[in-house]
Enzyme design. Structure first.
Site, mmCIF file in Angstrom:
data_model
loop_
_atom_site.group_PDB
_atom_site.id
_atom_site.type_symbol
_atom_site.label_atom_id
_atom_site.label_comp_id
_atom_site.label_asym_id
_atom_site.label_seq_id
_atom_site.Cartn_x
_atom_site.Cartn_y
_atom_site.Cartn_z
ATOM 1 N N HIS A 1 0.855 -1.198 0.000
ATOM 2 C CA HIS A 1 0.000 0.000 0.000
ATOM 3 C C HIS A 1 0.885 1.239 0.000
ATOM 4 O O HIS A 1 2.088 1.150 0.214
ATOM 5 C CB HIS A 1 -0.912 0.004 1.231
ATOM 6 C CG HIS A 1 -0.130 0.049 2.514
ATOM 7 N ND1 HIS A 1 0.342 -1.089 3.127
ATOM 8 C CD2 HIS A 1 0.303 1.090 3.257
ATOM 9 C CE1 HIS A 1 1.016 -0.741 4.213
ATOM 10 N NE2 HIS A 1 1.018 0.579 4.318
ATOM 11 N N HIS B 1 6.652 6.626 -0.658
ATOM 12 C CA HIS B 1 7.392 5.395 -0.915
ATOM 13 C C HIS B 1 6.491 4.187 -0.682
ATOM 14 O O HIS B 1 5.459 4.288 -0.022
ATOM 15 C CB HIS B 1 8.636 5.306 -0.015
ATOM 16 C CG HIS B 1 8.293 5.122 1.423
ATOM 17 N ND1 HIS B 1 7.910 6.162 2.235
ATOM 18 C CD2 HIS B 1 8.260 4.004 2.189
ATOM 19 C CE1 HIS B 1 7.656 5.699 3.455
ATOM 20 N NE2 HIS B 1 7.866 4.394 3.450
#
Length: 161
Positions: A71, A152
């Site tokens: 995710h 990220h």
């Protein structure tokens, strides 16, 4: 590259719908670990899983992210029983669909092993969304980490190369 649209799995406006877990016990909320994240579509998960498999043989030890857990975290809330307030904040978040693209692979160095990640190309819409999520949560009284948003995707934790 992934295009986040109203029809994709990664599109969650308002962000809170389906994105937060609430556990109830005897009509009172118990603390859960909460964070706000964008779900990734299968194509992006395929790319990340290929990266993990390419890196795996070069590590001595690691806890690699499982496919179903990949995710993009927008904000970490932490342990809280204030799920209703988090949902209320996230229902006020509005965003238009946008595209995210992966960039370089890097690591955050830790004494117990590094956090290995894939960065994302600079994206003003993503940064604005993360800022809006933060503002809405703070308006509901949540105290969040002060470090700036760093887009990220975590590939692994406690990675020893």
């Amino acid at each position: 590259m992934v295009r986040v649209t109203k029809k994709s799995k990664g599109y969650l406006p308002p962000i809170g719908k389906g994105g937060i877990l609430m556990i109830r016990r005897k009509k009172e909320e118990i603390p859960v670990r909460l964070f706000v994240a964008i779900r990734l579509d299968d194509r992006m998960k395929d790319v990340l899983c290929r990266q993990i498999e390419a890196i795996r043989p070069h590590t001595k030890d690691a806890r690699f992210s499982r496919r179903e857990n990949l995710h993009l975290t927008l904000s970490f809330i932490g342990e809280t029983g204030r799920v209703a307030q988090a949902k209320r904040a996230l229902h006020r978040v509005q965003a238009e669909p946008f595209v995210i693209s992966t960039a370089e692979v890097g690591r955050f160095r830790r004494s117990t092993g590094d956090i290995l990640w894939t960065g994302l190309a600079k994206n003003p819409q993503l940064e604005a969304l993360a800022q809006q999520v933060r503002q809405k949560l703070e308006q509901e009284g949540f105290v969040l980490e002060k470090r700036p948003f760093a887009a990220h995707l975590t590939l692994g934790r406690e990675v020893l190369l």
